[in-house]
Design a protein around this motif. Structure first.
Motif, PDB file in Angstrom:
ATOM      1  N   GLY A 193       0.830  -1.198   0.000  1.00  0.00           N
ATOM      2  CA  GLY A 193       0.000   0.000   0.000  1.00  0.00           C
ATOM      3  C   GLY A 193       0.869   1.254   0.000  1.00  0.00           C
ATOM      4  N   VAL A 194       0.582   2.183  -0.901  1.00  0.00           N
ATOM      5  CA  VAL A 194       1.334   3.432  -1.011  1.00  0.00           C
ATOM      6  C   VAL A 194       0.362   4.588  -1.207  1.00  0.00           C
ATOM      7  CG1 VAL A 194       3.341   2.286  -2.039  1.00  0.00           C
ATOM      8  CG2 VAL A 194       1.569   3.254  -3.534  1.00  0.00           C
ATOM      9  N   TYR A 222       1.592  -2.647  -7.396  1.00  0.00           N
ATOM     10  CA  TYR A 222       1.983  -3.997  -7.793  1.00  0.00           C
ATOM     11  C   TYR A 222       3.343  -3.957  -8.485  1.00  0.00           C
ATOM     12  CZ  TYR A 222      -2.956  -5.146  -7.097  1.00  0.00           C
ATOM     13  OH  TYR A 222      -4.206  -5.314  -6.555  1.00  0.00           O
ATOM     14  N   GLY A 223       4.202  -4.893  -8.097  1.00  0.00           N
ATOM     15  CA  GLY A 223       5.475  -5.055  -8.776  1.00  0.00           C
ATOM     16  C   GLY A 223       5.440  -6.307  -9.631  1.00  0.00           C
ATOM     17  N   TYR A 239       5.745   5.490   0.415  1.00  0.00           N
ATOM     18  CA  TYR A 239       5.448   4.304   1.204  1.00  0.00           C
ATOM     19  C   TYR A 239       5.604   4.649   2.681  1.00  0.00           C
ATOM     20  CZ  TYR A 239       5.870  -0.366   3.219  1.00  0.00           C
ATOM     21  OH  TYR A 239       5.698  -1.494   3.995  1.00  0.00           O
ATOM     22  N   MET A 240       4.531   4.549   3.418  1.00  0.00           N
ATOM     23  CA  MET A 240       4.480   4.870   4.842  1.00  0.00           C
ATOM     24  C   MET A 240       5.039   6.286   5.063  1.00  0.00           C
ATOM     25  SD  MET A 240       5.428   1.075   6.387  1.00  0.00           S
ATOM     26  CE  MET A 240       4.985   1.500   8.065  1.00  0.00           C
ATOM     27  N   ASP A 241       6.027   6.414   5.945  1.00  0.00           N
ATOM     28  CA  ASP A 241       6.560   7.768   6.210  1.00  0.00           C
ATOM     29  C   ASP A 241       7.903   7.986   5.517  1.00  0.00           C
ATOM     30  OD1 ASP A 241       8.028   5.983   7.668  1.00  0.00           O
ATOM     31  OD2 ASP A 241       7.959   7.107   9.558  1.00  0.00           O
ATOM     32  N   ARG A 242       8.203   7.145   4.507  1.00  0.00           N
ATOM     33  CA  ARG A 242       9.463   7.293   3.783  1.00  0.00           C
ATOM     34  C   ARG A 242       9.424   8.520   2.871  1.00  0.00           C
ATOM     35  NH1 ARG A 242       9.086   3.321   6.672  1.00  0.00           N
ATOM     36  NH2 ARG A 242      10.266   1.359   6.476  1.00  0.00           N
ATOM     37  N   GLN A 243      10.585   8.864   2.364  1.00  0.00           N
ATOM     38  CA  GLN A 243      10.690   9.988   1.442  1.00  0.00           C
ATOM     39  C   GLN A 243       9.954   9.667   0.126  1.00  0.00           C
ATOM     40  OE1 GLN A 243      12.169  12.782   2.341  1.00  0.00           O
ATOM     41  NE2 GLN A 243      11.975  13.898   0.396  1.00  0.00           N
ATOM     42  N   LEU A 290      11.106  -0.396  -2.828  1.00  0.00           N
ATOM     43  CA  LEU A 290      10.308   0.685  -2.260  1.00  0.00           C
ATOM     44  C   LEU A 290       9.583   0.262  -0.986  1.00  0.00           C
ATOM     45  CD1 LEU A 290       9.198   3.632  -2.763  1.00  0.00           C
ATOM     46  CD2 LEU A 290       7.248   2.522  -3.867  1.00  0.00           C
ATOM     47  N   ILE A 291       8.956  -0.930  -1.004  1.00  0.00           N
ATOM     48  CA  ILE A 291       8.160  -1.351   0.152  1.00  0.00           C
ATOM     49  C   ILE A 291       8.931  -2.288   1.080  1.00  0.00           C
ATOM     50  CG2 ILE A 291       6.041  -1.090  -1.191  1.00  0.00           C
ATOM     51  CD1 ILE A 291       5.870  -4.113  -1.379  1.00  0.00           C
TER      52      ILE A 291
END
Length: 389
Positions: A96-97, A111-112, A164-168, A200-201
């Motif tokens: 989830g992003v 999806y990757g 993704y979440m609190d990432r940059q 990324l995730i």
């Protein structure tokens, strides 16, 4: 020409209006089942077929209960690929992003995929409406659905931010717009390459593995084979994964079957009524025919030929009109495109077997509908028939 054939044709020609009305009823009775069957087939392809082909596969290997990924997924892919009868195998990874354009920001599933493997395991590569499909070497490139692109007000070549979440946030370029006919990919998902999403995730293994079979109907057999080869128990068939949609299609199928049954009943009643009315109105003529030597079998043949003649004409006309309507809708498919919803293209189709079955059912019904009044005419008493006129 046989005398009974001549008399049957002459009798029908004298009652043109009634004959044409019955032929019209039978024609409609043929068009109905053909068209509803074709439409039901088209809806099944649109709802179930699209989902199976691009999203769930004929078989899907899923994580075990309590897990969110498949351990040693690359090894599983390798083992399954070597099984005879399997057309393609493709791992997918999902997370989830948040996606942000210049105007909107929403949560979405990402999806990757491995593009080279997807070309054998799914039809995803064939759903590109604008732009290009992904390449294995791509990084920070996206495929997004037509519905999502409208919502975000973006197109091929535009860039969006993925977080993704609190990432940059990471900037991605839209490489292609797809139209799959599924909610999951047209509206609620975006697609990038496997390694890009994996990084990324921050996941190490696939969250699902799609399997495409040469013979989709053998899915249960191959489920058992894959479970034995991989020692992985959680393998789902496309029938299990699409059960909800299949139920909806079965409802449409029941409606189609009911329509066909009504059409057959109408044909039977129409044939019976016209021949019964003819027998009643021509009871004296039947008596005269018998008086000059016509046997009951000849009388029976006359009215059965009438029923068969009307049935053949009505069936042929109905088949021609039905196929014309179906062909017209194939050239101009029914497109369902609600606002910010998936684009669903319904293209009716019907098999030769279904056409033959429908036509034979109507013809058989016409013959059966004509048997009782024809038999009644054949058994008419000569004296009573002549005096009743």
């Amino acid at each position: 020409m046989k005398a009974w054939i001549f008399l049957a044709i002459k009798d029908l020609s004298k009652r043109r209006r009634e004959t044409l009305m019955v032929i019209l009823a039978i024609t409609i009775g043929v068009v109905g089942p053909l068209f509803t069957t074709a439409l039901n087939n088209g809806m099944q392809n649109a709802f179930v077929g699209n989902t199976v082909d691009v999203y769930i596969g004929h078989l899907q290997i899923q994580p075990d209960t309590g897990e969110d990924f498949i351990p040693r997924s690359e090894s599983v892919v390798s083992k399954v690929t070597g099984i005879k009868g399997i057309q393609g195998v493709a791992p997918r990874i999902i997370g989830g992003v948040a996606i942000e354009s210049n105007t909107e920001r929403i949560g979405i599933a990402m999806y990757g995929i491995r593009p080279s493997l997807e070309e054998k395991a799914s039809t995803l590569s064939k759903t590109v409406e604008r732009g290009e499909f992904l390449d294995d070497k791509d990084k920070y490139e996206l495929l997004i659905g037509t519905s999502l692109s409208e919502m975000l007000k973006v197109d091929v070549g535009d860039t969006v931010l993925i977080q993704y979440m609190d990432r940059q946030p990471v900037r991605f370029r839209i490489k292609g717009i797809i139209s799959t006919g599924t909610w999951e990919l047209d509206r609620y998902g975006i697609i990038s390459t496997y390694n890009t999403v994996k990084q990324l995730i921050e996941k190490d293994d696939a969250t699902s593995i799609l399997v495409r079979l040469e013979r989709p109907d053998d899915s249960i057999m191959y489920r058992t084979i894959i479970q034995k080869e991989t020692a992985h128990p959680n393998v789902k068939t496309w029938q299990e994964l699409s059960a909800g949609m299949a139920g909806m299609i079965e409802t449409f199928g029941a409606i189609s079957l009911l329509t066909s049954a009504i059409s057959v009943l109408v044909a039977a009643i129409a044939i019976s009524l016209i021949i019964y009315t003819t027998v009643k109105n021509k009871i004296r003529q039947i008596g005269v025919l018998k008086a000059i030597g016509a046997r009951g079998s000849m009388i029976l043949k006359i009215y059965l030929v009438e029923a068969l003649f009307i049935g053949v004409i009505g069936t042929v006309l109905g088949t021609i009109i039905g196929m014309f309507l179906i062909s017209g809708m194939q050239q101009n498919p029914l497109i369902m495109e609600p606002e910010y919803g998936m684009k669903l293209v319904i293209t009716p189709w019907i098999s030769i077997r279904s056409i033959i079955a429908a036509d034979l059912a109507i013809l058989l019904t016409c013959i059966l509908g004509g048997i009782y009044p024809a038999f009644m005419a054949a058994k008419t008493n000569i004296i009573k028939a002549i005096w009743s006129g």
